[in-house]
Design a protein around this motif. Structure first.
Motif, PDB file in Angstrom:
ATOM      1  N   PHE A   1     -13.711  22.808 -19.638  1.00 17.34           N
ATOM      2  CA  PHE A   1     -13.998  24.234 -19.271  1.00 17.34           C
ATOM      3  C   PHE A   1     -13.432  25.236 -20.230  1.00 17.34           C
ATOM      4  O   PHE A   1     -14.333  26.101 -20.639  1.00 17.34           O
TER       5      PHE A   1
ATOM      6  N   LEU B   1      -7.265   7.355  -1.622  1.00 14.94           N
ATOM      7  CA  LEU B   1      -7.055   8.005  -3.157  1.00 14.94           C
ATOM      8  C   LEU B   1      -8.227   7.594  -3.900  1.00 14.94           C
ATOM      9  O   LEU B   1      -8.745   8.334  -4.717  1.00 14.94           O
ATOM     10  N   PHE B   2      -8.812   6.264  -3.476  1.00 11.76           N
ATOM     11  CA  PHE B   2     -10.140   6.075  -4.243  1.00 11.76           C
ATOM     12  C   PHE B   2     -11.395   7.383  -3.925  1.00 11.76           C
ATOM     13  O   PHE B   2     -11.843   7.672  -4.842  1.00 11.76           O
TER      14      PHE B   2
ATOM     15  N   ALA C   1     -14.662  25.491 -12.142  1.00 11.23           N
ATOM     16  CA  ALA C   1     -13.384  26.309 -11.364  1.00 11.23           C
ATOM     17  C   ALA C   1     -13.427  25.940  -9.827  1.00 11.23           C
ATOM     18  O   ALA C   1     -12.438  25.879  -9.385  1.00 11.23           O
TER      19      ALA C   1
ATOM     20  N   VAL D   1     -11.048  10.361  -3.199  1.00  9.56           N
ATOM     21  CA  VAL D   1     -10.519  11.440  -4.009  1.00  9.56           C
ATOM     22  C   VAL D   1     -10.763  11.369  -5.463  1.00  9.56           C
ATOM     23  O   VAL D   1     -11.457  12.084  -6.069  1.00  9.56           O
ATOM     24  N   ALA D   2     -10.473   9.976  -5.825  1.00  5.93           N
ATOM     25  CA  ALA D   2     -10.559   9.936  -7.282  1.00  5.93           C
ATOM     26  C   ALA D   2     -12.268  10.036  -7.577  1.00  5.93           C
ATOM     27  O   ALA D   2     -12.606  10.565  -8.437  1.00  5.93           O
TER      28      ALA D   2
ATOM     29  N   SER E   1     -22.519  25.920 -14.708  1.00  4.34           N
ATOM     30  CA  SER E   1     -21.326  24.901 -14.664  1.00  4.34           C
ATOM     31  C   SER E   1     -19.908  25.337 -14.851  1.00  4.34           C
ATOM     32  O   SER E   1     -18.896  24.460 -14.345  1.00  4.34           O
ATOM     33  N   LEU E   2     -19.648  26.430 -15.409  1.00  2.00           N
ATOM     34  CA  LEU E   2     -18.504  27.111 -15.555  1.00  2.00           C
ATOM     35  C   LEU E   2     -17.917  27.395 -14.276  1.00  2.00           C
ATOM     36  O   LEU E   2     -16.860  27.033 -13.767  1.00  2.00           O
ATOM     37  N   ARG E   3     -18.665  27.920 -13.591  1.00  2.06           N
ATOM     38  CA  ARG E   3     -18.418  28.189 -12.142  1.00  2.06           C
ATOM     39  C   ARG E   3     -18.156  27.114 -11.406  1.00  2.06           C
ATOM     40  O   ARG E   3     -17.310  27.138 -10.570  1.00  2.06           O
TER      41      ARG E   3
ATOM     42  N   MET F   1     -15.911  24.909 -23.297  1.00  2.00           N
ATOM     43  CA  MET F   1     -17.290  25.292 -23.016  1.00  2.00           C
ATOM     44  C   MET F   1     -17.372  26.859 -23.564  1.00  2.00           C
ATOM     45  O   MET F   1     -18.281  27.267 -23.663  1.00  2.00           O
TER      46      MET F   1
ATOM     47  N   ILE G   1     -18.087  16.192 -10.433  1.00  6.41           N
ATOM     48  CA  ILE G   1     -18.038  17.574 -11.163  1.00  6.41           C
ATOM     49  C   ILE G   1     -18.730  17.230 -12.515  1.00  6.41           C
ATOM     50  O   ILE G   1     -19.687  18.339 -13.117  1.00  6.41           O
ATOM     51  N   TYR G   2     -18.356  16.282 -12.964  1.00  8.73           N
ATOM     52  CA  TYR G   2     -18.985  15.934 -14.579  1.00  8.73           C
ATOM     53  C   TYR G   2     -20.406  16.020 -14.555  1.00  8.73           C
ATOM     54  O   TYR G   2     -21.000  16.407 -15.564  1.00  8.73           O
TER      55      TYR G   2
ATOM     56  N   VAL H   1     -12.565  22.333  -9.074  1.00  4.38           N
ATOM     57  CA  VAL H   1     -11.163  22.131  -9.393  1.00  4.38           C
ATOM     58  C   VAL H   1     -10.396  22.614  -8.242  1.00  4.38           C
ATOM     59  O   VAL H   1      -9.129  22.102  -7.766  1.00  4.38           O
TER      60      VAL H   1
ATOM     61  N   GLU I   1     -10.676  21.394  -4.731  1.00  6.22           N
ATOM     62  CA  GLU I   1      -9.928  19.969  -4.440  1.00  6.22           C
ATOM     63  C   GLU I   1      -8.535  20.073  -4.247  1.00  6.22           C
ATOM     64  O   GLU I   1      -8.126  19.054  -3.406  1.00  6.22           O
TER      65      GLU I   1
ATOM     66  N   ILE J   1     -20.861  19.901 -14.752  1.00  5.83           N
ATOM     67  CA  ILE J   1     -20.458  20.351 -15.790  1.00  5.83           C
ATOM     68  C   ILE J   1     -21.195  20.139 -17.010  1.00  5.83           C
ATOM     69  O   ILE J   1     -21.756  20.881 -17.821  1.00  5.83           O
TER      70      ILE J   1
ATOM     71  N   GLU K   1     -17.777  36.430 -16.695  1.00  3.80           N
ATOM     72  CA  GLU K   1     -18.728  36.884 -15.609  1.00  3.80           C
ATOM     73  C   GLU K   1     -18.780  38.228 -15.463  1.00  3.80           C
ATOM     74  O   GLU K   1     -19.395  38.750 -14.566  1.00  3.80           O
TER      75      GLU K   1
ATOM     76  N   GLY L   1     -10.392  13.667 -13.137  1.00  2.57           N
ATOM     77  CA  GLY L   1     -10.771  14.617 -12.166  1.00  2.57           C
ATOM     78  C   GLY L   1     -10.396  16.178 -12.371  1.00  2.57           C
ATOM     79  O   GLY L   1     -10.960  16.938 -11.921  1.00  2.57           O
TER      80      GLY L   1
ATOM     81  N   ILE M   1      -7.196   8.566 -12.340  1.00  4.24           N
ATOM     82  CA  ILE M   1      -8.603   9.252 -12.118  1.00  4.24           C
ATOM     83  C   ILE M   1      -8.419  10.607 -11.588  1.00  4.24           C
ATOM     84  O   ILE M   1      -9.141  11.473 -12.118  1.00  4.24           O
ATOM     85  N   ILE M   2      -7.777  10.723 -10.634  1.00  6.35           N
ATOM     86  CA  ILE M   2      -7.749  12.057  -9.920  1.00  6.35           C
ATOM     87  C   ILE M   2      -7.053  13.079 -10.798  1.00  6.35           C
ATOM     88  O   ILE M   2      -7.719  14.122 -11.074  1.00  6.35           O
TER      89      ILE M   2
ATOM     90  N   PHE N   1      -3.841   3.661 -10.774  1.00  6.01           N
ATOM     91  CA  PHE N   1      -5.424   3.855 -11.148  1.00  6.01           C
ATOM     92  C   PHE N   1      -5.700   5.031 -10.687  1.00  6.01           C
ATOM     93  O   PHE N   1      -6.483   5.885 -11.204  1.00  6.01           O
ATOM     94  N   ALA N   2      -5.514   5.306  -9.262  1.00  8.16           N
ATOM     95  CA  ALA N   2      -6.087   6.157  -8.738  1.00  8.16           C
ATOM     96  C   ALA N   2      -5.509   7.571  -8.978  1.00  8.16           C
ATOM     97  O   ALA N   2      -6.367   8.577  -9.577  1.00  8.16           O
TER      98      ALA N   2
ATOM     99  N   SER O   1     -14.169  13.043  -7.253  1.00  8.67           N
ATOM    100  CA  SER O   1     -13.908  14.125  -8.247  1.00  8.67           C
ATOM    101  C   SER O   1     -14.787  13.944  -9.513  1.00  8.67           C
ATOM    102  O   SER O   1     -14.680  14.860 -10.585  1.00  8.67           O
ATOM    103  N   LEU O   2     -15.360  12.805  -9.585  1.00  2.20           N
ATOM    104  CA  LEU O   2     -16.026  12.477 -11.024  1.00  2.20           C
ATOM    105  C   LEU O   2     -17.242  13.141 -10.749  1.00  2.20           C
ATOM    106  O   LEU O   2     -17.902  13.569 -11.698  1.00  2.20           O
TER     107      LEU O   2
END
Lengths: 484, 374, 169, 436
Positions: free
Chosen positions: C71, D122-123, D156, D125-126, D151-153, C74, D132-133, D159, D162, D136, B36, C63, C58-59, C54-55, D129-130
């Protein structure tokens, strides 16, 4: 965690703490000499703490559910001491070497210390978990150390190659462990030993497969033929002190583990494993010695020679019996001293922009730099197994052990390939003793500390070769604790 | 030794504009990016070129006056003022004081309006969406005064060569006074939103640094120059109209010898306050009298004269070079637009910053593409 | 019955998406398939009442790590990568090795479930849920490895920073 | 009849769960749609303007009009886009945002909880966090520079933030001793102290991270219109754009709901244990009555007859509803939902408020805030919390715990501020540039 446990773990803890301390110090203020001194101090402290830990031996650390994770016994401590001493030599050599580099230099010692930690963990490991973690710490640190001089493409190449192959070999190891775990339901060596010696393995295919995969992993790490292809490139590409480390400490730690693993579980008694290892040993001796004939670079020659030497050690390993483990350990000590001396000379001679390696770099060394030339000559003598050096006695011991347990075919091969080996060592010697060309530049002045280390190593070389008794007794005592 | 490390990615060339919400019109900036970070930039202009200088050669002096409004269209009053004064200088005409003060009041109001527009959009560029509504609310008041005076809000064509066409309407003074009283409080309101806001500080401080010597070398003028700590204002240096008869200060940035985006922001805010000060004094001095000087219906300056006249427009030094050839048409009109000149320093300021800063820097130069391209 | 069919579906998805991962030429697609794989493996964990695993799967993997993969990918020019052949010439050897391994495993499975006596899985106390049990095992039985692993991460970080850091000046 | 209902629930658990899911989904969609309108209205209120006024009285039907427009617009797929990825990316975002609501407890009774996972946190958070996809992949698949940068921004950014968010959640975990969201609220109930009072620093960290994770101002860099036109969704149009829009607002509602559950006592009334404040129990009907009054007042002034009668009807409806709610049985049942919703709306209002107030952070500053401030703070908070809990022992007094935590939080904040604020990273760069 009782005080007893903490004392036993003191060497490991001290090394980790030193790594953190060096990191913090580098973050606050960069000072190369201070970093090196801190590292040396940490190593010395860890070495001193070995004595304290030794009082308590042998102590298994772990829990009833997990089994023993680390065993702090005489054997482990002995190898830790060896690792620490070797690393101390590497630190001194590296300081002189890095002083000539423009890049950040302090991080090297963090990586080195963590690599030492990994090696020590391996030496004490008696559980797949600690084994794998130790190995990974060692490897991850080595990735970065191999590629440490980022400006050199060859160094980066070494890093990448090591990364890919170490990762691949780690997967082999993991898969092997998984198979064994599936079969035995335990990851602890002593449980494994119990079940394997009792012969309770209903599914021989799984066990053999697991061990075979693990052997493959070991083979990669120790650069045994036919998994040796990475060695010359990495020896050539990595910075000279790193090569010294890879050649000695990392392989020593690996062998320490191998010994403990195979002897304590009794896996080597499986006939198929024995045959496979014998083939690997033979192949290594052949590939190493024959491959070295074609090389024109001292670092590459040493790489091939290390393959051959690992083959010799494997022969001693296979000899088993009473003398086997002792022969392995003694050979490793001699190999440590010799290799460190040889790479020490390479390190000292390397200018800032590349590493010394081409045979031309050593032409007439004995006339220009008699001391360095002498050390290199001694190291080469030892590698070749000329009498009155450590290498001779080590090889002799191996042959004796082999003869003791009657593995004649391997012994004959060992002797024959050693003769071949003589030839390429002599090629280097010819270069060292030839008349110098006037135009060649001399490498920078050798720092006092490095000179001191080199002198010490040469003295050791001769001393161990002439009066091996002291070392031999220590080795016997250490190996004795392996058979609990 | 290779410059790049092993993990360096390719360089990315990105076109900002000509259609982009933050380039304030049809400016096209070609940016070379490393991630950037801007490693180089090139401003490509001309998307709004209308040949205004050429048009002047085919119009009489009076006929050309409305055209200059279309250059810096957010500060039409000052554009017209500069042109009228340039021709008056060419003719050697004197302007009556009432006309002079009226011109000053309107010009300063225009300065405030222009700065308000700048402040709103600049803040919007940096992600603060509220100030723009507040500033437009106050700008609206100014535009209403313009509308009452001459019937137009944006392209006013407020002045004529020789003075004013219209006298002031009833209640003008009252309205202007009311505005000046109200407006100071509003500036405090904007400052409350931005001046001490941590994010605003981080976004503007140390961004787009322009050293004084660079600014002078690039002939940068106006708030950008003053933001770099150079106390230079055409109103003080070469006073025109009655600027030498009123009191006001020339605000400069916080630093000695260099300035950043925040400096320029502060300078413009302070300038608005100074403008209010000038307006208040000018309103007090408005006295009845003629509003038109001795200038004939047909303007025909003697041949071979040329005159350069510069005024302090909201964006910097706005200069007109008018050459006469003895006819009713100017032989040549050349404009020195502050936006165009200030834009030249863009690359200097943007290099090494991030994309987000590019937006801030374009905003802080305060360009109007109508003026850059003409 | 339900659990079994869910398991079968998840297993098939995991395996086939795993194959997709290594056969796609576009690395971004590979990553997407890898995410699918990780997801289905996570589902299998869930099927085994290992909610914590599982958690964490995923995390951490989906995630965190996969995002970083994306990243990095790309930032690379995908077009050039996509044109390169994904395998070297030794793919036949690799395939052979995999086949041998597969045969061995199948043999092992064929020999019967009894040979897979996975020890006795340690049952957590009734009032303790799965997560706490995992925590107990990690921080009581395996405290030392956890500590060592922290150093592993540290050294990886140091190495990565060192390699990626820009040169001074 | 009641028994029949219980029987039904017991016989068809999956069906009941499905019904609940549908209800939550519908309500949520409505909330999200009106959230958009509310945002525009509140922003307008703060910015001296009116906001949407055309569709229905005060623009009340604007969301429907917007939705219709977006549905009918052409769905453009750019040439050279990775079609498959381009198409699924917004769906991922929406699904991830909606799924998490499955474990949010809206009230104490099982009817108000879709499922009480014992690893609920945990669920959350898990799955969250998806999301993001969606961002991106959408940015990458557009095959265009600005979306890619966006999407790059966001990769970063999300993540990085989080981590502090997770660590703030762990603080709550330590205090409440459970991963189940229901148990966390119950712990706050039994201790009589909302976690907010025990974890003020944690709440602050969570709130900041939450704003960053929802890409909201001042952290809305992935879609910063003045720099990246519209960031990752520049190339999206029509319905797919609407999906992104929905995902963003849904996650706003989500993080607000989470913050309420974790820190603000979930469905609990404020000061539930103080008897003197029991009159607060009557707030639900009273507030409905107030709504009725306000609507009626404005209805009288509305010049359009149709709208006027609509508003009168709404006012009457609210009044009737207030009457229904005032019945003692109903009031207890409505209590939790009311408080939960009220708290969520308060937080949502704060989101809008930030947007009206703050400029946008720059990319590196954003990372700075995350890594140099939030993560050390969150780590410190975690350590301090653990230490205080260890010091306080198993069953500490409420006040003792509160003050100890407060002191620990303050200490952490001060220490981190001293350590981090020591030297700004840009200072050296400026010195070099200006030579001063």
């Amino acid at each position: 965690m009782t005080v007893r446990n903490l004392t036993a773990l003191a060497p490991l803890i001290i090394v980790s703490a030193t790594a953190l301390a060096v990191m913090m110090a580098a973050a606050l203020r960069r000072n190369h000499a201070a970093a090196a001194l801190m590292t040396l101090g940490g190593i010395a402290a860890a070495f001193a703490s070995l004595r304290a830990a030794a009082v308590l031996r042998p102590l298994a650390i772990g829990s009833s559910e997990a089994g023993q994770l680390l065993v702090i016994d005489g054997y482990g401590l002995f190898f830790m001491g060896l690792i620490l001493l070797g690393s101390a030599a590497v630190v001194v050599l590296a300081h002189g070497y890095l002083e000539r580099q423009a890049e950040h230099r302090e991080e090297f010692y963090i990586l080195l210390l963590v690599a030492v930690l990994g090696s020590m963990t391996l030496a004490a490991s008696s559980h797949f978990v600690s084994f794998f973690l130790g190995l990974e710490i060692l490897s991850v640190a080595l990735y970065a150390m191999n590629a440490y001089l980022r400006a050199r493409a060859i160094s980066l190449e070494a890093g990448i190659k090591y990364l890919v192959l170490a990762a691949a070999s780690a997967t082999f190891l993991l898969f092997g462990m998984a198979l064994l775990y599936a079969e035995f339901g335990t990851m602890s060596f002593d449980y494994l030993a119990g079940q394997m010696t009792a012969g309770i393995y209903p599914n021989r295919a799984m066990v053999t497969g697991g061990i075979a995969l693990m052997v493959t992993g070991f083979g990669f790490k120790l650069a045994l033929a036919p998994f040796h292809l990475w060695t010359p490139d990495i020896y050539e590409g990595a910075p000279a002190p790193v090569t010294a480390f890879v050649a000695t400490v990392s392989k020593g730690a690996m062998f320490a583990l191998l010994l403990r693993y195979f002897y304590s579980t009794g896996a080597y008694r499986l006939h198929s494993v024995f045959v496979v290892l014998a083939i690997i040993a033979a192949a290594s001796m052949l590939a190493g010695n024959l491959g070295a004939l074609l090389q024109n670079n001292l670092k590459r020659i040493l790489a091939y020679s290390s393959i051959a030497h690992m083959g010799y050690v494997l022969v001693a390993f296979l000899a088993a019996g009473d003398l086997g483990p002792e022969a392995v350990t003694f050979y490793l000590i001699a190999y440590f001293i010799t290799t460190l001396a040889a790479f020490g000379v390479v390190t000292a001679l390397s200018p800032a922009d590349r590493d010394a390696g081409r045979l031309g770099d050593f032409e007439g060394l004995i006339w220009k730099r008699p001391a360095l030339g002498g050390v290199l000559t001694l190291a080469l003598f030892s590698l070749a197994g000329i009498p009155a050096t450590a290498g001779f006695f080590a090889k002799f011991y191996v042959v004796a052990a082999g003869a003791d347990s009657g593995i004649w075919r391997l012994i004959i091969l060992l002797v024959l390939t050693s003769v071949v080996g003589l030839f390429y060592y002599l090629r280097v010697l010819v270069a060292v003793f030839s008349r110098p060309l006037e135009s060649r530049e001399l490498a920078p002045q050798v720092p006092f500390a490095s000179a001191f280390v080199l002198a010490g190593l040469s003295a050791l070389l001769v001393w161990v070769g002439v009066f091996p008794g002291t070392i031999l007794r220590a080795v016997k005592a250490a190996v004795g604790s392996l058979r609990y | 030794m290779p410059e790049v490390t092993y993990l360096d990615a390719d360089e990315l060339v990105i076109n900002m504009g000509p259609q982009h919400p933050a380039t304030h019109g049809v400016l096209r900036v070609k940016l070379k990016l490393d991630g950037e970070r801007v490693t180089g930039s090139e401003c490509i202009i001309g998307y709004l070129h209308r040949g205004i200088e050429k048009i002047a050669e085919n119009r009489t002096y009076q006929q050309f006056a409305p055209y200059v409004d279309r250059m810096d269209y957010v500060a039409a009053v000052t554009n017209g003022m500069g042109y009228c004064e340039a021709v008056e200088k060419l003719l050697g005409a004197e302007i009556p004081p009432r006309a002079q003060y009226t011109r000053m009041i309107l010009a300063e109001l225009q300065r405030i309006a222009s700065h308000l527009l700048w402040l709103g959009t600049h803040a919007l560029d940096l992600g603060a969406m509220t100030p723009v509504f507040y500033t437009f609310r106050e700008r609206e008041e100014i535009l209403r005064i313009f509308e009452n005076y001459c019937g137009a809000r944006l392209t006013t064509h407020a002045f004529r060569i020789g003075g004013l066409l219209y006298d002031l309407y009833d209640g003008f003074e009252k309205e202007v006074r009311k505005f000046s009283d109200m407006f100071l409080g509003k500036i405090d309101e904007y400052e409350q939103l931005l001046t001490k806001n941590r994010i605003w500080l981080e976004r503007t401080q140390n961004v787009g640094i322009l050293k004084a010597e660079d600014a002078i070398a690039y002939a940068v003028t106006g708030p950008v120059l003053r933001g770099s700590g150079v106390k230079w204002d055409v109103r003080k240096a070469q006073p025109y109209e009655a600027y030498d008869k009123v009191e006001f200060d020339v605000p400069v940035g916080r630093h000695e010898g260099w300035g950043d985006t925040y400096d320029r922001y502060l300078v413009r805010l302070a300038e608005m306050r100074q403008s209010v000060r000038i307006i208040r004094q000018a309103v007090e001095r408005l006295e009845s009298g003629p509003i038109f000087g001795k200038v004939g219906k047909i303007i025909k300056p003697p041949a071979g004269f040329e005159v350069y006249h510069a005024i302090e427009s909201p964006k910097g030094e706005l200069g007109y070079l008018v050459v006469s050839d003895g006819t009713t048409h100017p032989y040549r009109v050349r404009v020195r637009p502050p936006s165009f000149v200030n834009l030249q320093a863009f690359d200097l300021m943007a290099r090494g910053h991030l994309i987000a800063d590019v937006v801030a820097i374009i905003g802080t130069i305060d360009i109007v593409l109508g003026e850059v391209d003409r | 019955m339900l659990a079994q069919s869910v398991f079968l579906i998840l297993a098939v998805v995991a395996l086939s998406s795993g194959v997709m991962v290594i056969t796609r030429r576009n690395p971004v697609h590979s990553v997407i398939w890898l995410i699918v794989t990780l997801f289905s493996v996570g589902g299998i964990f869930l099927l085994q009442y290992a909610q914590f695993l599982f958690a964490v799967q995923i995390i951490l993997y989906v995630g965190g790590i996969m995002v970083l993969y994306l990243f990095v990918i790309m930032l690379i020019r995908v077009e050039t990568v996509a044109k390169q052949a994904p395998y070297s010439r030794q793919w036949a050897i690799g395939l052979g090795a995999v086949l041998v391994l597969a045969c061995e495993l199948m043999y092992g499975v064929y020999k019967g479930v009894e040979s897979f006596h996975l020890g006795t899985p340690s049952r957590p106390p009734v009032d303790m849920n799965n997560t706490e049990a995992v925590a107990g095992v990690l921080y009581n039985n395996y405290m030392l490895p956890v500590e060592i692993a922290s150093l592993l991460l540290l050294v990886a970080m140091v190495g990565a920073v060192l390699m990626a850091k820009k040169r001074f000046e | 009849m009641f028994n029949d209902a219980v029987q039904f629930v017991e016989n068809y658990p999956l069906l009941v769960a499905a019904i609940k899911i549908v209800i939550v989904f519908l309500v949520l969609s409505g909330v999200v749609a009106y959230m958009v309108l509310a945002e525009r209205k509140v922003l307008a209120f703060m910015q001296a303007r009116l906001g949407p006024m055309r569709v229905g009285p005060w623009g009340l039907f604007q969301p429907a009009a917007d939705g219709l427009k977006l549905l009918l617009k052409e769905d453009i797929i750019p040439a050279g886009a990775d079609k498959f990825v381009f198409l699924i990316a917004p769906v991922i975002s929406v699904v991830a945002a909606f799924t998490v609501f499955a474990v949010i407890p809206y009230g104490p009774s099982s009817a108000l909880i879709i499922t009480d996972l014992n690893v609920g946190l945990l669920f959350v958070v898990a799955v969250s966090s998806l999301g993001i996809y969606g961002i991106i992949l959408g940015g990458w698949a557009s095959n265009s520079h600005y979306p890619l940068l966006g999407s790059l921004r966001s990769a970063a950014q999300l993540v990085s933030y989080e981590i502090p968010a997770g660590m703030a959640i762990v603080g709550v975990l330590l205090v409440s001793n459970s991963l189940s969201l229901v148990k966390i609220v119950e712990a706050q109930q039994s201790s009589g102290l909302w976690n907010f009072f025990l974890q003020p620093l944690g709440f602050l960290i969570f709130l900041i991270a939450a704003v960053a994770e929802t890409n909201r101002n001042p952290f809305d860099l992935p879609e910063a219109e003045s720099e990246l036109t519209a960031g990752f969704h520049t190339e999206y149009s029509g319905f797919r754009f609407a999906l992104y829009f929905m995902a963003e607002y849904t996650s706003m509602v989500l993080v607000s709901a989470l913050a309420v559950v974790l820190f603000w006592g979930g469905w609990l009334r404020p000061f539930a244990s103080v008897a003197a404040l029991d009159f607060l129990n009557y707030l639900p009907p009273v507030s409905l009555l107030m709504i009725a009054g306000v609507v009626f007042f404005f209805a009288r002034r509305n010049p359009v007859p149709a709208e006027k009668w609509f508003l009168v009807a709404v006012a009457a409806g609210s009044a009737v509803l207030a009457g229904v709610v005032a019945v003692p049985v109903v009031i207890t049942a409505v209590q939790p939902i009311f408080w939960f919703t009220a708290k969520v709306f308060a937080l949502l209002y704060a989101f809008i408020w930030y947007r009206a107030t703050f400029p946008r952070y720059r990319y590196d500053q954003l990372m700075n805030v995350g890594w140099r401030w939030l993560i050390p703070l969150a780590l410190g908070n975690l350590i301090a919390t653990a230490c205080v809990l260890w010091w306080a022992g198993p069953n500490p007094g409420r006040l003792k715990l509160f003050f100890a935590m407060l002191a620990a939080n303050l200490a952490v904040a001060i220490v981190v501020a001293l350590l981090v604020g020591w030297r700004s990273p840009t200072a050296a760069a400026v010195e070099k540039q200006t030579g001063s």
